[in-house]
Design a protein around this motif. Sequence first.
Motif, short mmCIF file in Angstrom:
data_model
loop_
_atom_site.label_atom_id
_atom_site.label_comp_id
_atom_site.label_asym_id
_atom_site.label_seq_id
_atom_site.Cartn_x
_atom_site.Cartn_y
_atom_site.Cartn_z
N LYS A 1 5.79 1.41 1.56
CA LYS A 1 7.34 1.27 1.67
C LYS A 1 7.64 0.46 2.67
N GLY B 1 7.96 -3.43 1.78
CA GLY B 1 8.91 -3.88 0.81
C GLY B 1 8.20 -4.21 -0.54
N ASN C 1 6.74 -4.07 -4.22
CA ASN C 1 6.98 -3.39 -5.59
C ASN C 1 5.90 -3.58 -6.67
N TYR C 2 5.09 -2.63 -6.51
CA TYR C 2 4.17 -2.79 -7.43
C TYR C 2 3.57 -1.39 -7.81
N PRO C 3 4.19 -0.91 -8.86
CA PRO C 3 4.10 0.76 -9.15
C PRO C 3 2.67 1.05 -9.42
#
Length: 203
Positions: free
Chosen positions: A42, A45, A47-49
Amino acid sequence: MNSKFNINAYSHIRNDKISLNGDIVFEDETKDFSAFIKSAYKSQGMNYPKFFKMDNLSKLAFIAADLILQSISNSEENIAIILSNKASSLDTDRKYQESISDSNNYFPSPSVFVYTLPNICIGEICIKHQLFSENSFFIFDNFNPHHLWIQTEHLLKTKKANKVLCGWVDFDDSSYDAFLYLVEEHGDLNHTIKDIKQLYLCQ
């Protein structure tokens, strides 16, 4: 041994700290690896679920690699990956064994089984960064800079890769240690066995 190639970037993850090129980019003294690596994810930053479905070894390798690769235009680069460790995928192997050891409570999980090979962490890195070059995962008793140096020099000299991301990514129970570095023609650090060993020990 001399080399015309150089180390352009390197990262460490150990002792509740994450660093890039010697500078700490994240620190959290929580003793739980799961909480630590999620906080690190986190903080960067990302964004890779799919990250949250990975096993611990893959999460460790993924973060260490992403720090180095995120600023590179990977679609234009031929980047090979050579990783190593001493525990293989033992941490995940234990979890999978637990799921099948009791015949009265037999619940094998495909999502765990898929990570029962150590090189799967390389696959996760390649998927994220769209890498299609050579890759290998080796098991040693200890960090082995000599072997990594030989493999990297071969790939670069034979032009099977333009750059090589290599290093050590080990996870076993609650013990973790990652050291990755990128080798190419340009860079501030010499690609020698001595320099690799010093970088590994510097954090």
